[in-house]
Write an enzyme that holds these catalytic residues in place. Structure first.
Site, PDB file in Angstrom:
ATOM      1  N   HIS A  75       0.938  -1.286  -0.121  1.00  0.00           N
ATOM      2  CA  HIS A  75       0.068  -0.014  -0.217  1.00  0.00           C
ATOM      3  C   HIS A  75       0.867   1.212  -0.015  1.00  0.00           C
ATOM      4  O   HIS A  75       0.641   2.251   0.666  1.00  0.00           O
ATOM      5  CB  HIS A  75      -0.818   0.182   1.181  1.00  0.00           C
ATOM      6  CG  HIS A  75      -2.082  -1.051   1.121  1.00  0.00           C
ATOM      7  ND1 HIS A  75      -3.219  -0.788   0.827  1.00  0.00           N
ATOM      8  CD2 HIS A  75      -1.903  -2.133   1.522  1.00  0.00           C
ATOM      9  CE1 HIS A  75      -3.901  -2.197   1.030  1.00  0.00           C
ATOM     10  NE2 HIS A  75      -3.067  -3.011   1.456  1.00  0.00           N
ATOM     11  N   ASN A 148     -10.481  -2.680   2.731  1.00  0.00           N
ATOM     12  CA  ASN A 148     -10.176  -2.661   1.366  1.00  0.00           C
ATOM     13  C   ASN A 148     -11.422  -2.448   0.527  1.00  0.00           C
ATOM     14  O   ASN A 148     -12.593  -2.573   1.204  1.00  0.00           O
ATOM     15  CB  ASN A 148      -9.411  -4.068   0.999  1.00  0.00           C
ATOM     16  CG  ASN A 148      -7.985  -4.257   1.030  1.00  0.00           C
ATOM     17  OD1 ASN A 148      -7.339  -3.311   1.390  1.00  0.00           O
ATOM     18  ND2 ASN A 148      -7.432  -5.399   1.133  1.00  0.00           N
TER      19      ASN A 148
HETATM   20 FE1  HDE Z   1      -2.500  -4.930   5.484  1.00  0.00          FE
HETATM   21  N1  HDE Z   1      -0.784  -4.236   5.643  1.00  0.00           N
HETATM   22  N2  HDE Z   1      -1.647  -6.635   5.823  1.00  0.00           N
HETATM   23  N3  HDE Z   1      -4.330  -5.812   4.871  1.00  0.00           N
HETATM   24  N4  HDE Z   1      -3.121  -2.815   4.758  1.00  0.00           N
HETATM   25  C1  HDE Z   1      -0.344  -2.829   5.744  1.00  0.00           C
HETATM   26  O1  HDE Z   1       0.885  -1.608   7.206  1.00  0.00           O
HETATM   27  C2  HDE Z   1      -0.678  -6.944   6.559  1.00  0.00           C
HETATM   28  C3  HDE Z   1      -4.605  -7.183   4.840  1.00  0.00           C
HETATM   29  C4  HDE Z   1      -4.396  -2.824   4.584  1.00  0.00           C
HETATM   30  O2  HDE Z   1      -3.123   3.562   4.014  1.00  0.00           O
HETATM   31  C5  HDE Z   1       1.176  -2.642   6.384  1.00  0.00           C
HETATM   32  O3  HDE Z   1       1.334   0.730   7.982  1.00  0.00           O
HETATM   33  C6  HDE Z   1      -0.777  -8.381   6.799  1.00  0.00           C
HETATM   34  C7  HDE Z   1      -6.082  -7.300   4.781  1.00  0.00           C
HETATM   35  C8  HDE Z   1      -4.458  -1.574   4.155  1.00  0.00           C
HETATM   36  O4  HDE Z   1      -1.767   3.414   5.682  1.00  0.00           O
HETATM   37  C9  HDE Z   1       1.494  -3.838   7.315  1.00  0.00           C
HETATM   38  C10 HDE Z   1      -1.611  -8.884   6.267  1.00  0.00           C
HETATM   39  C11 HDE Z   1      -6.484  -5.911   4.638  1.00  0.00           C
HETATM   40  C12 HDE Z   1      -3.155  -0.742   4.426  1.00  0.00           C
HETATM   41  C13 HDE Z   1       0.534  -4.957   6.600  1.00  0.00           C
HETATM   42  C14 HDE Z   1      -2.458  -8.024   5.721  1.00  0.00           C
HETATM   43  C15 HDE Z   1      -5.413  -4.992   4.562  1.00  0.00           C
HETATM   44  C16 HDE Z   1      -2.432  -1.985   4.871  1.00  0.00           C
HETATM   45  C17 HDE Z   1       2.046  -2.031   5.363  1.00  0.00           C
HETATM   46  C18 HDE Z   1      -2.073 -10.343   6.335  1.00  0.00           C
HETATM   47  C19 HDE Z   1      -7.796  -5.521   4.168  1.00  0.00           C
HETATM   48  C20 HDE Z   1      -2.615   0.523   4.178  1.00  0.00           C
HETATM   49  C21 HDE Z   1       2.271  -0.364   5.898  1.00  0.00           C
HETATM   50  C22 HDE Z   1      -2.480 -10.893   7.592  1.00  0.00           C
HETATM   51  C23 HDE Z   1      -8.828  -5.825   5.410  1.00  0.00           C
HETATM   52  C24 HDE Z   1      -2.885   1.262   5.205  1.00  0.00           C
HETATM   53  C25 HDE Z   1       1.162  -0.388   7.033  1.00  0.00           C
HETATM   54  C26 HDE Z   1      -2.552   2.733   4.961  1.00  0.00           C
HETATM   55  C27 HDE Z   1      -0.942  -2.016   5.291  1.00  0.00           C
HETATM   56  C28 HDE Z   1       0.368  -5.948   6.983  1.00  0.00           C
HETATM   57  C29 HDE Z   1      -3.743  -8.177   4.922  1.00  0.00           C
HETATM   58  C30 HDE Z   1      -5.490  -3.586   4.227  1.00  0.00           C
HETATM   59  C31 HDE Z   1       2.893  -4.405   6.452  1.00  0.00           C
HETATM   60  C32 HDE Z   1       0.257  -9.126   7.591  1.00  0.00           C
HETATM   61  C33 HDE Z   1      -6.709  -8.544   4.794  1.00  0.00           C
HETATM   62  C34 HDE Z   1      -5.613  -0.702   3.715  1.00  0.00           C
HETATM   63  O5  HDE Z   1       1.576  -3.776   8.435  1.00  0.00           O
END
Ligand code: HDE
Length: 688
Positions: A75, A148
């Site tokens: 993201h 999302n």
């Molecule tokens: Fe994320 N995800 N994610 N994700 N995600 C990040 O956090 C992660 C997942 C989502 O505008 C990171 O600050 C793991 C689902 C958004 O700043 C990180 C898993 C959904 C954003 C991270 C998921 C999301 C992130 C990267 C699997 C929808 C952007 C930078 C379990 C429900 C937020 C940060 C923004 C960002 C990890 C799966 C949505 C690396 C380990 C499912 C919208 O922490």
């Protein structure tokens, strides 16, 4: 600070620059020392070496050298906006959350929309999931709903997340392709992960190429819990519904838009908010109890599944309006730190293994990105309500505890002793948990195809065609034949038509055997109209843009009528000419142009009007971009208003002599705008 007169001076290098004075503040160093010369570093003699004692110079370069922070690992490309959430009703029967108590109350929010795979500078309309992250600054702390625009996810266990992202990002040896899943590594991984098939249906659908952030839904994805003051828990799934309805681009448009305007989505949000056309979403919830969870077809802890709205309706509980752009992109949009772990009393997690993994990741990642444990001191991350704790020190500490007490329990008593626990604080629902330590997936997570099929059959024929075409496009970029075949073998478990269409598109003559499925695909799941974009489009053309192609001599009255009809609908006109600058209309007035046709393909507009003058149309038709403008309007099934002269351009552009009902005589401006409400003339697609 003393400021000199506000005058322009010429420096020793011949350059001109303004001096401070009047309302223009003096330029200073970080610590406030006024700078007298920002054009020349301090040197030993005019042609001599630079002197290290030049603190202003060293400070400036030092700071510049450290301007970058690590981009988000996923993201990275995102765009934020401020706004507020307005509560509809008192939900205290369901949740103790303070934000859901008082109807009409407004709570400040910050939203960041994003793509997942691309780097910070990648294009906006990549085929990708969009992040939809909302920070609510509630009176009882920040609540981050990090969602999302697609309600399911690729994987069921967080341990697979690094693999998924590695596979989707540019391949490690070649470092391409950027912001695209159309490559071997991605499809190799996906074809070996049947649990991703439902999500693949969504990402290959037009959901993954939204027209605008303003026209897309948002989802919390996981099941969460609401807990009321009596401790009663319910499960809850969160949904955002855009007031302007759903809308996506078609793939050929996406490809063109990315060239013409890689910032298409951020520009759209910026323009809408700056012009006072504030986007709005309704927040809704699907609330259910243990009994529902027990009897539902799938495990409600499995993030690769939805609960169809037709089975469990979405109850609207508030609305969000975005009405202010950040003052500074870096300070706010880049430094905002969303965390799934940020919940407030009355909201709780579920045991979804993906959510549990996320709760670790989001806190951890901020340390790397923002460089220390005090990132919540940054204004965009700080709560708007009072906060008190005994955490102290660390990099960039802005507010340490006051007074003597920096631990508890302490015996200092009263306010001198600092903050204390409260019975109204965060509470975890006492879910009974017992079991053997193991690394196993629950068998209730094993059905990977039934909801993928349900998604596919819920689409209109046009949308089904788009899914097929997207899979063919993506897999056509995959070099290893084995990966393509593996994918077709999964598609056979989803829908035969889809599998056959994709196989045909890829030139696979003999269909492979269907993939071995842990459980057979269910064919009894009913269609869910809520899953289709076209069944949930807008009922007006509000918030949309019409590209009006004009030349010198274009008819002022026609343009006037069009402008009135568009305004009444809440739509916007953008004028495009053969060249930049302006054109002179039939009444002698000057019309400033927003774009020249070579920089504004029809793909960036929701509908077009082609209104050249008789005298100028031949000249217009000689410009390749103008011919392309007309041809793609037709090819993308767009509505067009046109005049008699435009037909010369149409012929040169290769449009059929017999135009269809999507091309409307510009004299009927109101009729044209009314037709535009359906966004595209899909009959042209079906006729092709
Ligand atoms: Fe994320 N995800 N994610 N994700 N995600 C990040 O956090 C992660 C997942 C989502 O505008 C990171 O600050 C793991 C689902 C958004 O700043 C990180 C898993 C959904 C954003 C991270 C998921 C999301 C992130 C990267 C699997 C929808 C952007 C930078 C379990 C429900 C937020 C940060 C923004 C960002 C990890 C799966 C949505 C690396 C380990 C499912 C919208 O922490």
């Amino acid at each position: 600070m003393s400021a000199k007169d506000n005058t322009t001076v010429t420096g020793s290098g011949g350059e001109t620059h303004q001096q401070a004075g009047g309302d223009v503040p003096a330029l200073t160093t970080q610590v406030g020392a006024p700078v007298s010369d920002d054009q020349n570093s301090l040197k030993a003699g005019r042609r001599g070496p630079t002197l290290i004692e030049d603190q202003a110079f060293r400070e400036k370069i030092f700071h510049f050298d450290h301007e970058r922070i690590p981009e988000r690992v996923v993201h990275a490309r995102g765009y934020g906006a401020h706004g507020y959430f307005e509560t509809y009703e008192d939900l205290s029967d369901l949740t103790a959350a303070d934000i859901f108590r008082r109807p009409g109350e407004k709570t400040e929010v910050f939203v960041r929309f994003s793509t997942v795979a691309g780097s910070k500078g990648s294009m906006d309309i990549a085929r990708d999931v969009r992040g939809f992250a909302v920070k609510f600054y509630t009176k009882e702390g920040n609540w981050d709903l990090v969602g999302n625009n697609i309600p399911v996810f690729f994987i069921q266990d967080a341990i697979k997340f690094p693999d998924l992202i590695h596979a989707a990002k540019p391949e490690p040896d070649s470092a391409f392709p950027q912001a695209q899943t159309a490559h071997d590594n991605f499809w190799d991984f996906i074809s070996l992960m049947p649990e991703s098939m439902h999500m693949i249906m969504w990402t290959m659908s037009d959901r993954a190429i939204p027209r605008s952030f303003r026209f897309m839904e948002g989802f919390g994805v996981h099941s969460f819990r609401f807990i009321n003051a009596e401790g009663k828990a319910s499960f809850v799934k969160f949904h955002w519904k855009p007031k302007l309805g759903l809308q996506s681009v078609i793939w050929d448009e996406a490809v063109r838009i990315n060239g013409a305007d890689p910032d298409f989505h951020r520009r759209d949000l910026w323009t809408a908010i700056q012009s006072g056309d504030f986007p709005e979403w309704e927040l809704g919830v699907q609330v259910f109890d243990d009994a529902f969870a027990e009897q539902f077809d799938f495990d409600i802890l499995d993030a690769t599944k939805i609960i169809p709205e037709e089975i469990l309706p979405v109850r609207p509980i508030g609305r969000m309006i975005l009405n202010r752009m950040p003052d500074n992109f870096f300070a706010e949009t880049e430094q905002v730190a969303f965390q799934t772990g940020n919940i407030v009393p009355g909201i709780d997690f579920s045991e979804d293994p993906l959510l549990q993994g996320r709760n670790f990741s989001y806190l951890d990642t901020q340390l790397k990105r923002l460089g220390g444990p005090n990132f919540n001191h940054i204004p965009i991350n700080a709560p708007r309500c009072p906060f008190h704790h005994f955490q102290q020190d660390g990099h960039m500490a802005m507010h340490n505890p006051r007074g003597r007490a920096n631990y508890e329990p302490n015996g200092w008593g009263g306010t001198a002793g600092g903050p204390r626990e409260t019975a109204a604080g965060l509470k975890t629902h006492p879910v009974p948990v017992e079991g053997t330590k193991l690394r196993e997936r629950s068998e209730t997570f094993a059905d990977h195809y039934s909801q993928a099929r349900q998604f596919y059959i819920s689409q209109t024929a046009v949308e089904q065609d788009h899914i097929t075409a997207a899979l063919v496009f993506e897999l056509s970029k995959v070099k290893m034949a084995e990966i393509r075949e593996r994918m077709v073998s999964h598609l056979l478990n989803i829908h035969e038509d889809l599998a056959k269409g994709v196989a045909e598109g890829l030139g696979i003559k003999e269909l492979p055997q269907p993939a071995v499925a842990a459980v057979p695909t269910r064919t009894d799941l009913a269609e869910s109209p809520a899953l289709s974009i076209l069944k949930n489009g807008p009922d007006s053309f509000a918030g949309r843009k019409i590209g009006v192609l004009v030349t010198d001599g274009s008819d002022a009255l026609t343009l006037n009528a069009l402008s009135k009809a568009a305004k009444a609908e809440g739509a916007m006109l953008m004028f495009v000419g053969p060249m930049a600058g302006s054109v002179t209309l039939s009444d002698g007035s000057d019309l400033p142009l927003d774009e020249m046709v070579a920089g504004a393909p029809s793909a960036i507009f929701d509908a077009v009007a082609i209104l050249p003058s008789k005298d100028q149309v031949k000249m217009l038709a000689r410009i390749p971009a103008a011919r392309d403008f007309a041809a793609t309007t037709w090819a993308h099934y767009k509505f067009a208003a046109y005049n008699e002269a435009a037909k010369v351009l149409f012929t040169e552009a290769g449009l059929p002599e017999e135009l269809d009902d999507g091309f409307i005589d510009a004299s009927d401006a109101k009729g044209f705008i009314a037709a535009c409400r359906t966004l595209r003339f899909w009959k042209r697609h079906m006729a092709a």
